[in-house]
Design an enzyme around this catalytic site. Structure first.
Site, PDB file in Angstrom:
ATOM      1  N   LYS A 203      84.975  15.612  28.984  1.00 50.06           N
ATOM      2  CA  LYS A 203      85.580  15.953  27.699  1.00 50.06           C
ATOM      3  C   LYS A 203      85.166  17.362  27.330  1.00 50.06           C
ATOM      4  O   LYS A 203      83.981  17.675  27.263  1.00 50.06           O
ATOM      5  CB  LYS A 203      85.122  14.962  26.619  1.00 50.06           C
ATOM      6  CG  LYS A 203      85.653  15.323  25.237  1.00 50.06           C
ATOM      7  CD  LYS A 203      85.383  14.231  24.224  1.00 50.06           C
ATOM      8  CE  LYS A 203      85.857  14.675  22.847  1.00 50.06           C
ATOM      9  NZ  LYS A 203      85.667  13.636  21.829  1.00 50.06           N
ATOM     10  N   LYS A 227      81.407  21.852  18.909  1.00 50.07           N
ATOM     11  CA  LYS A 227      80.681  20.807  19.627  1.00 50.07           C
ATOM     12  C   LYS A 227      80.263  21.292  21.013  1.00 50.07           C
ATOM     13  O   LYS A 227      80.141  20.498  21.949  1.00 50.07           O
ATOM     14  CB  LYS A 227      81.563  19.552  19.708  1.00 50.07           C
ATOM     15  CG  LYS A 227      81.986  19.025  18.321  1.00 50.07           C
ATOM     16  CD  LYS A 227      82.687  17.667  18.394  1.00 50.07           C
ATOM     17  CE  LYS A 227      83.013  17.133  16.999  1.00 50.07           C
ATOM     18  NZ  LYS A 227      83.664  15.800  17.045  1.00 50.07           N
ATOM     19  N   GLU A 243      79.733  15.228  36.068  1.00 45.55           N
ATOM     20  CA  GLU A 243      79.776  14.287  34.932  1.00 45.55           C
ATOM     21  C   GLU A 243      80.377  12.947  35.371  1.00 45.55           C
ATOM     22  O   GLU A 243      79.862  11.878  35.053  1.00 45.55           O
ATOM     23  CB  GLU A 243      80.639  14.856  33.794  1.00 45.55           C
ATOM     24  CG  GLU A 243      79.973  15.938  32.953  1.00 45.55           C
ATOM     25  CD  GLU A 243      79.012  15.351  31.927  1.00 45.55           C
ATOM     26  OE1 GLU A 243      78.794  14.121  31.923  1.00 45.55           O
ATOM     27  OE2 GLU A 243      78.465  16.131  31.127  1.00 45.55           O
ATOM     28  N   LYS A 258      89.808  14.892  29.249  1.00 49.33           N
ATOM     29  CA  LYS A 258      90.336  15.174  27.919  1.00 49.33           C
ATOM     30  C   LYS A 258      90.028  16.597  27.526  1.00 49.33           C
ATOM     31  O   LYS A 258      88.871  17.003  27.694  1.00 49.33           O
ATOM     32  CB  LYS A 258      89.678  14.206  26.936  1.00 49.33           C
ATOM     33  CG  LYS A 258      90.067  14.392  25.500  1.00 49.33           C
ATOM     34  CD  LYS A 258      89.278  13.453  24.634  1.00 49.33           C
ATOM     35  CE  LYS A 258      89.638  13.682  23.190  1.00 49.33           C
ATOM     36  NZ  LYS A 258      88.847  12.886  22.295  1.00 49.33           N
ATOM     37  N   SER A 284      95.685  15.222  20.266  1.00 49.97           N
ATOM     38  CA  SER A 284      96.492  15.501  19.081  1.00 49.97           C
ATOM     39  C   SER A 284      97.176  16.864  19.139  1.00 49.97           C
ATOM     40  O   SER A 284      98.359  16.983  18.834  1.00 49.97           O
ATOM     41  CB  SER A 284      95.603  15.392  17.835  1.00 49.97           C
ATOM     42  OG  SER A 284      94.475  16.244  17.948  1.00 49.97           O
TER      43      SER A 284
HETATM   44  C1  PBG Z   1      85.586  12.236  18.592  1.00 49.55           C
HETATM   45  C2  PBG Z   1      86.922  12.231  19.183  1.00 49.55           C
HETATM   46  C3  PBG Z   1      87.792  13.316  19.137  1.00 49.55           C
HETATM   47  C4  PBG Z   1      88.974  12.887  19.716  1.00 49.55           C
HETATM   48  C5  PBG Z   1      88.808  11.568  20.120  1.00 49.55           C
HETATM   49  N1  PBG Z   1      87.514  11.170  19.785  1.00 49.55           N
HETATM   50  C6  PBG Z   1      87.637  14.644  18.524  1.00 49.55           C
HETATM   51  C7  PBG Z   1      86.451  15.446  18.753  1.00 49.55           C
HETATM   52  O1  PBG Z   1      85.737  15.310  19.760  1.00 49.55           O
HETATM   53  O2  PBG Z   1      86.180  16.276  17.896  1.00 49.55           O
HETATM   54  C8  PBG Z   1      90.184  13.764  19.832  1.00 49.55           C
HETATM   55  C9  PBG Z   1      91.477  13.090  19.994  1.00 49.55           C
HETATM   56  C10 PBG Z   1      92.655  13.959  19.726  1.00 49.55           C
HETATM   57  O3  PBG Z   1      92.550  15.167  19.466  1.00 49.55           O
HETATM   58  O4  PBG Z   1      93.748  13.407  19.779  1.00 49.55           O
HETATM   59  N2  PBG Z   1      84.534  11.686  19.224  1.00 49.55           N
END
Ligand code: PBG
Length: 333
Positions: A203, A227, A243, A258, A284
């Site tokens: 991620k 983050k 990972e 992701k 998103s």
């Molecule tokens: C948080 C989380 C995030 C998403 C899924 N779980 C956002 C982040 O890490 O800030 C993002 C999903 C998306 O953007 O559709 N643990």
């Protein structure tokens, strides 16, 4: 891949296989079906609530009492699973994200209601503290740092809380080190040997999560922070393999990359290296990019949606988490 002697023009005309619908269907190397789709769904507090998410056209948050009706069409279309995310009321957020352990929190309520009505629908529970913390980070902060091992303890408590409510799959999205081993041990110790782990293994610290943070209300909390001390650097690819290797060794049943489209190269490497079920999250921002362009009339919604989803299959994915899931399922039916 090594090629046998290839043909040459004019004896070989590549266009012959593309000439008709039926030839194209016969030679298609990948297929997209409803079985490939996991639908992320946002749950909110209250009664009779259904609210639009401004930054995600066509996506809503719904209260638990509206959830069954919201999800039913997707279940009827055969979507195998949904992923639940809570829009936690600000008043319930704190620095340790303790609402994540409340057996009556939005995710647990939603899980119980859905399992009762749709026992065959797979339910993924996201595990990370950000929807519950007042600082918007995925873990707890000690001396200005998101503390790894303290966070693990809380993630285990969060996962057990969801497992007791009936969740099928725990999907840790926090990017703490060692969470897969810790979660597996915690689940097994309580007898949840059939609860599986889909690890957000690779991620990235991505700009494409922006609309999601609005959807769950963690954007304001994070206040321009990032983050990067736990999510991966977009510059890295070998690190993703490391990972994934660690997560498989620790007991992950499947792994995720992701965001999705900007990281198809990672999906391909992960799949070709490990041959484990590999998922992508079309996040998103990816969804909203397509939708914003559609709204301007610049691209065709259905074609752009299906092409983007097919790209994941071509890259080696078993399936995709996508906000397009219900719309795609309808077209694919
Ligand atoms: C948080 C989380 C995030 C998403 C899924 N779980 C956002 C982040 O890490 O800030 C993002 C999903 C998306 O953007 O559709 N643990």
């Amino acid at each position: 891949m090594t090629f046998a002697p290839v043909g040459s023009f004019p004896a070989t005309r590549m266009r012959r296989n593309r000439a008709n619908g039926w030839t194209r269907r016969l030679v298609a190397e990948n297929r997209l079906s409803v079985d490939d789709l996991i639908w992320p769904v946002f749950v909110m507090e209250g009664q009779g609530q259904i609210t639009d998410i401004a930054a995600m056209p066509g996506v809503q948050r719904v209260s638990v009492d509206r959830l069954l009706a919201h999800v039913e069409p997707a279940v009827k279309l055969g979507i195998p699973a949904i992923a639940l995310f809570p829009a936690t009321p600000v008043a319930l957020k704190n620095s340790e994200g303790t609402e994540s352990q409340n057996p009556d929190n939005l995710i647990c309520q939603a899980t119980r209601a859905l399992k009762q009505e749709f026992p065959e629908l797979g339910l993924l529970g996201d595990v990370a503290l950000d929807p519950y913390t007042d600082h918007g980070h995925d873990g707890v902060i000690r001396d200005g740092y998101v503390h790894n091992d303290e966070t693990l303890r809380l993630l285990c408590a969060q996962a057990l809380n969801q497992a007791r409510a009936g969740i099928d799959v725990i999907s840790p999205s926090d990017m703490m080190d060692g969470r897969i081993a810790a979660l597996r041990a915690a689940l097994d110790a309580e007898g949840f040997i059939h609860v599986s782990l889909m690890s957000y293994a690779a991620k990235y610290a991505s700009a494409f999560y922006g609309p999601f943070r609005d959807a769950v209300g963690s954007a304001g909390a994070l206040k321009g922070g990032d983050k990067k001390t736990y999510q991966m650097d977009p510059a890295n690819s070998d690190e993703a393999l490391r990972e994934v290797a660690m997560d498989i060794a620790e007991g992950a049943d499947s792994v995720m990359v992701k965001p999705g489209l900007p990281y198809l190269d990672i999906i391909r490497r992960v799949h070709d290296t490990f041959h484990v079920p590999t998922f992508a999250y079309q996040v998103s921002g990816e969804y909203s990019m397509i939708m914003a362009t559609v709204e301007r009339g610049w691209i065709d919604h259905d074609r752009a949606m299906l092409e983007s989803l097919m790209a994941f299959k071509r890259a080696g994915c078993s399936g995709v988490l996508t906000y397009f899931a219900p719309k795609a399922a309808k077209l694919l039916a």
